[in-house]
Design a protein around this motif. Structure first.
Motif, PDB file in Angstrom:
ATOM      1  N   CYS A   1       2.280   5.465  -4.280  1.00  0.00           N
ATOM      2  CA  CYS A   1       1.623   5.380  -5.558  1.00  0.00           C
ATOM      3  C   CYS A   1       2.093   6.251  -6.535  1.00  0.00           C
ATOM      4  O   CYS A   1       2.380   7.381  -6.343  1.00  0.00           O
TER       5      CYS A   1
ATOM      6  N   PRO B   1       0.891  -1.077   0.150  1.00  0.00           N
ATOM      7  CA  PRO B   1      -0.017   0.048  -0.047  1.00  0.00           C
ATOM      8  C   PRO B   1       1.095   1.192  -0.053  1.00  0.00           C
ATOM      9  O   PRO B   1       1.927   1.368   0.674  1.00  0.00           O
ATOM     10  N   CYS B   2       0.551   2.339  -0.385  1.00  0.00           N
ATOM     11  CA  CYS B   2       1.019   3.734  -0.585  1.00  0.00           C
ATOM     12  C   CYS B   2       1.068   4.189   0.911  1.00  0.00           C
ATOM     13  O   CYS B   2       0.160   4.218   1.693  1.00  0.00           O
TER      14      CYS B   2
ATOM     15  N   ASP C   1       0.030   8.054  -7.879  1.00  0.00           N
ATOM     16  CA  ASP C   1      -0.930   9.525  -7.858  1.00  0.00           C
ATOM     17  C   ASP C   1      -0.041  10.347  -6.726  1.00  0.00           C
ATOM     18  O   ASP C   1      -0.161  11.580  -6.695  1.00  0.00           O
ATOM     19  N   CYS C   2       0.719   9.754  -5.882  1.00  0.00           N
ATOM     20  CA  CYS C   2       1.416  10.294  -4.675  1.00  0.00           C
ATOM     21  C   CYS C   2       2.964  10.944  -5.099  1.00  0.00           C
ATOM     22  O   CYS C   2       3.401  11.671  -4.332  1.00  0.00           O
TER      23      CYS C   2
ATOM     24  N   ASP D   1       0.646   0.732  -8.128  1.00  0.00           N
ATOM     25  CA  ASP D   1       0.716  -0.023  -9.280  1.00  0.00           C
ATOM     26  C   ASP D   1       2.207  -0.035  -9.999  1.00  0.00           C
ATOM     27  O   ASP D   1       2.595   1.051 -10.358  1.00  0.00           O
TER      28      ASP D   1
ATOM     29  N   CYS E   1      -1.308   7.388   0.877  1.00  0.00           N
ATOM     30  CA  CYS E   1      -2.853   7.477   0.862  1.00  0.00           C
ATOM     31  C   CYS E   1      -3.398   5.976   0.939  1.00  0.00           C
ATOM     32  O   CYS E   1      -4.486   5.943   0.817  1.00  0.00           O
ATOM     33  N   GLN E   2      -2.752   4.915   0.919  1.00  0.00           N
ATOM     34  CA  GLN E   2      -2.901   3.607   1.242  1.00  0.00           C
ATOM     35  C   GLN E   2      -3.332   2.939  -0.186  1.00  0.00           C
ATOM     36  O   GLN E   2      -3.893   1.846   0.192  1.00  0.00           O
ATOM     37  N   ALA E   3      -3.366   3.486  -1.361  1.00  0.00           N
ATOM     38  CA  ALA E   3      -3.946   3.017  -2.413  1.00  0.00           C
ATOM     39  C   ALA E   3      -2.888   1.798  -2.660  1.00  0.00           C
ATOM     40  O   ALA E   3      -1.723   1.998  -2.370  1.00  0.00           O
TER      41      ALA E   3
END
Length: 89
Positions: A34, A3-4, A36-37, A12, A7-9
């Motif tokens: 991730c 997990p990131c 996005d971060c 990928d 943000c915990q996503a």
């Protein structure tokens, strides 16, 4: 998949590897964020002219890429930090 940490996503790894290409010698394994971060700024390193990584919550763009910062530490034993200290320059 990890997990990131921001943000915990789920990270990928394919997308993040593509985004990290401008940063020399770094891979997804060097990051816990991730795509996005992770923000990559091209041509920002004052040493090599390469890209730098800017954490999402930061407002200042680093002056050194992770590779040049690491090289500087290895060569001098001193950590220059991420930004140039204009007071000592």
């Amino acid at each position: 998949m990890k997990p990131c940490q921001n943000c915990q996503a789920a990270i990928d790894e394919y997308k993040l590897d593509k985004q990290l290409e401008p940063l020399r010698e770094l891979t997804v394994d060097d990051f816990n964020v991730c795509v996005d971060c992770a923000t990559i700024v091209a041509d920002a390193c004052v040493e090599c002219g390469g890209a730098v990584y800017v954490p999402r919550d930061e407002t200042d763009t680093p002056d050194y890429c992770p590779a040049c910062r690491s090289d500087h530490i290895a060569q001098t034993g001193q950590d220059p930090g991420w930004t140039i200290d204009v007071r000592s320059a």
